[in-house]
Write an enzyme that holds these catalytic residues in place. Structure first.
Site, PDB file in Angstrom:
ATOM      1  N   GLU A 182       0.697  -1.311  -0.113  1.00 16.23           N
ATOM      2  CA  GLU A 182       0.506   0.160  -0.072  1.00 16.23           C
ATOM      3  C   GLU A 182       0.806   1.497  -0.132  1.00 16.23           C
ATOM      4  OE1 GLU A 182      -0.645  -2.801   1.939  1.00 16.23           O
ATOM      5  OE2 GLU A 182      -2.679  -2.624   1.183  1.00 16.23           O
ATOM      6  N   HIS A 251     -10.031  -4.960  11.350  1.00 15.53           N
ATOM      7  CA  HIS A 251     -10.799  -4.640   9.728  1.00 15.53           C
ATOM      8  C   HIS A 251     -12.247  -4.034  10.146  1.00 15.53           C
ATOM      9  CE1 HIS A 251      -8.104  -7.645   8.457  1.00 15.53           C
ATOM     10  NE2 HIS A 251      -8.299  -7.516   7.700  1.00 15.53           N
TER      11      HIS A 251
END
Lengths: 448, 331
Positions: A182, A251
């Site tokens: 990322e 998450h």
């Protein structure tokens, strides 16, 4: 003995699916690992394997059946050895265990979402998922400089199927699978934007954008200012934000307030399919970095939306989803689900709420909020994020400064709890904002 | 690669030699002046001088074509001057004035010139590395033959995003030259105290990226190595790494007392390896220039730098309305 085969849950957010194909028929002998059926979930089409050895006794759900609920009995199998008692068998006896939150989660919710008050707008139905895909595809057709990059966006067709079909149409030059990296690919995307392209960077979820937060804040958001207006960064960062279902603390965070704090970023959090599409088109055309916060639970929701492909929605304009005189409920994204459900319950109690969907968090349409509060004199905000320094707390302070004399009650901010998201189903439910939180808050501000 | 070998490889002309001399000297004098203005309180914040490292950027700029891009860290004044940005605009940015390249809103570490394809000026160590690869991505996407010079230091070379970038740059064969300006010290930490790797450029081999080490005190060696790197990138073969061994004479920033190294170490470099003196010697000994010629050049450069310094003090501070300008591109 006979054991029931149940419709499996194949993703965290799956409540039901389509039994696309049976690979076995009644009377067939199957062994563990044999493929029994093909099941379409909200994300993908998956094969479903046998756990036990035995003979298929009966098929209850024929192939091609849609909306088969998780844990519904789809077939039964005769197992010879009685000692092979499986978890399936246990599940049948205590079936509700596996049913988790399905009672308060409707997968197919049809909500009317007209974009304007204009009469005779031609409508179509679309899921948020398809609306997002259509927005990208349309903008990619219009502008050669728009491309999509991210993990699993191309060959896999998107981890959440948002980019389905884009690789086929636009090819691997414009729909680009990245390694899991990322920080790196966010920086590359930003560099490509400085170089004049218009990247759409998909984060598989915004939780993973934390790996790249420096590039988003320090490079994408600030460079225009630091360059005295020379170096714009036309880029869209998009992906699911906030809690999905049972995926735990790392998450399940809502980052709305984080990004909304940064000058130089624009932040969008749509609720409906029509808004998702119109706002994403606007985001792609915008010459600034845009954080586009989607929600996994909303992906599969179906809405009526304008059939017109050209419709874009300007940033900074909230939408009043329901009018009312008694209280103003302000929310965005998935929060609207709770706000709207609450407003229905409140109507039955004779309390008419005005429900404002912010749609964009930066720029924030404070004018619409203030105008509404001047009428209702009360305000409740709803969001899934943490309470400290939330979007609601900013709205609350804005109202105190700009509409103090109109307030007849303190503003109440309904938020997620001030805890990392727990995994256990009961605790997760407790940690999230709920419809009843909103109902209670409204009752409190209207003194009922 | 030894210094000697590079010199043999390097072919040059007296015109080129003279240009390198002028370009390096301009950077040196500019930086000395910046240091002076900092001492007078006219330049604020962090100010990282390039003195000692001039041969790196001058040698590599000599390899560039019109349309190529460059990006670097916060030690960026030399890069800006070498790519043709106006010393007046750079100095006025250092003093935080309205005629600076960023209207006074960026400062020493954050300066840009779209016109000169200079993409900053980045204050976060190594953040410019993936961005540089992204610039190269945009050129490859458009199928032109431009390359991007992406500079970073030995300190940045230990940041994770560098290796994420190496991986993707090679995977997608991006036309990017990674230039590690190894000046031996990441602020106060020497290379030897931050890694056991014997060389920084060789780390690229894990990703299949070719590279070389080059003497960064020798502008001809840098130019020769740069030509190879540029040819490689321009031909579509993907990235290339140059580890340029250089040395900064001043502290990491103006406020660094540099107690991590001896005066003697710095003095030895200055006396024996100075990039400007090396070229000066070649110009004189090869009878390409006379002492008088060079004195004349020195004077002109001094005038140019003094003019920039005066300009940077006479330019007004930005208008107060600038506070809220340039946060967004208007839509």
């Amino acid at each position: 003995m006979s054991i029931n085969i149940l419709m499996p849950a194949l993703s965290p957010t799956m409540d039901e699916g389509t039994l696309a194909k049976w690979y076995v028929k009644e009377g067939d002998l199957v062994k563990p690992g044999d493929i029994l059926a093909e099941i379409e979930t909200d994300k993908a089409t998956m094969e479903f394997e046998a756990v036990d050895e035995g003979v298929i006794e009966k098929i209850f759900v024929p192939e091609g059946t849609a909306e088969v609920k998780v844990n519904q009995i789809i077939a039964s199998i005769i197992v010879e050895n009685e000692s092979v008692a499986t978890s399936n068998e246990l599940n049948v006896e205590k079936e509700p265990v596996g049913k988790k939150l399905s009672t308060d989660k409707k997968v197919l919710e049809i909500t009317v979402d007209t974009q304007s008050n204009k009469k005779n707008v031609e409508l179509k139905q679309s899921t948020v998922r398809d609306a997002l895909r259509d927005a990208m595809a349309e903008e990619m057709r219009l502008d050669e400089n728009v491309f999509l990059m991210g993990e699993e966006v191309a060959q896999y067709q998107g981890a959440y199927k948002i980019s389905q079909g884009l690789l086929e149409e636009f090819g691997s030059k414009r729909v680009i699978d990245t390694p899991i990296t990322e920080h790196g690919f966010t920086g590359i995307g930003i560099g490509a934007a400085f170089g004049g392209l218009k990247p759409i960077v998909e984060f598989m979820t915004f939780n993973f954008a934390m790996q790249a937060i420096d590039q988003i804040i320090n490079s994408a958001a600030k460079t225009l200012y630091m360059s005295g207006g020379q170096m714009g960064c036309p880029i869209v960062f998009r992906g699911p934000n906030g809690a999905a279902s049972r995926v735990g603390a790392q998450h399940s965070q809502d980052y709305s307030a984080w990004f909304a704090q940064i000058p130089g970023l624009k932040v969008v959090a749509p609720y409906s399919a029509g808004d998702a599409k119109g706002l994403l088109k606007t985001a792609i055309r915008d010459p600034n970095p845009v954080i586009f916060l989607e929600n996994e639970i909303l992906y599969n929701q179906t809405f009526n939306m304008p059939a017109d492909d050209e419709q874009t929605i300007p940033f900074g304009q909230a939408k009043i989803r329901k009018t009312g005189d008694d209280v103003t409920i302000v929310s965005f994204g998935i929060g609207l689900k709770y706000a709207l459900e609450a407003s229905k319950e409140l109507s039955q109690l004779g309390i008419e709420a005005e429900v404002i969907d912010l749609r964009t968090l930066r720029p924030l349409d404070t004018k619409t909020i203030i105008t509404s509060v001047m009428k209702t004199n009360r305000c409740v905000t709803v969001e899934e994020g943490f309470p400290v320094c939330s979007i609601g707390s900013f709205i609350s302070s804005t109202l105190m400064q700009e509409a103090f004399d109109y307030l007849d009650a303190p503003v109440i901010c309904c938020t997620g709890r001030d805890v990392p998201m727990p995994y256990a189903a009961n605790l997760e439910k407790l940690a999230l904002v709920t419809t009843s939180d909103v109902v209670d808050a409204v009752k409190s501000v209207v003194y009922r | 690669m030894t210094q000697k070998k590079n010199k043999k490889l390097a072919k040059t002309t007296n015109i080129e030699l003279l240009k390198y001399y002028k370009d390096m000297l301009l950077i040196r004098r500019f930086e000395e002046k910046a240091g002076q203005l900092y001492g007078m309180g006219l330049i604020g914040g962090f100010c990282h001088l390039y003195i000692g490292q001039e041969a790196v950027v001058v040698g590599l700029e000599a390899c560039s074509n019109e349309g190529d891009k460059r990006i670097t860290s916060y030690r960026d004044h030399g890069h800006m001057i070498a790519c043709g940005m106006d010393p007046r605009g750079v100095m006025a940015e250092l003093t935080g004035r309205t005629d600076g390249y960023s209207k006074g809103k960026g400062g020493s570490m954050h300066m840009f010139s779209k016109e000169k394809n200079f993409f900053g000026g980045h204050g976060i160590v190594a953040a410019q590395v993936p961005i540089g690869a992204g610039l190269a991505f945009s050129d490859k996407y458009r199928d032109n033959k431009f390359v991007t010079f992406t500079y970073f230091g030995d300190g940045a070379a230990n940041q994770g995003q560098v290796y994420e970038t190496y991986n993707m740059a090679m995977l997608w064969e991006l036309p990017v030259i990674f230039i590690i300006e190894n000046n031996q010290y990441a602020m106060g930490t020497s290379v030897g105290r931050s890694t056991k790797s014997p060389s920084l450029w060789m780390r690229g081999s894990a990703y299949g990226i070719p590279g070389a080490e080059v003497d960064g005190m020798d502008v001809l060696a840098v130019k020769a190595a740069g030509d190879i790197a540029v040819a490689h990138c321009r031909s579509g073969k993907g990235p290339y790494i140059l580890e340029v061994k250089t040395y900064r004479y001043r502290g990491h920033s103006m406020s660094d007392p540099a107690r991590y190294r001896t005066r003697d170490e710095v003095q030895k470099m200055r006396s024996n390896r100075d990039p400007i003196e090396q070229i000066r010697d070649m110009l004189i000994s090869g009878k390409h220039s006379s002492e008088a010629d060079l004195k004349n050049i020195d004077m002109k450069i001094k005038e140019l730098v003094n003019d920039a310094a005066e300009f940077s003090q006479s330019s007004p501070e930005p208008d107060l309305s600038e506070l809220y300008q340039d946060i967004y591109v208007e839509t």
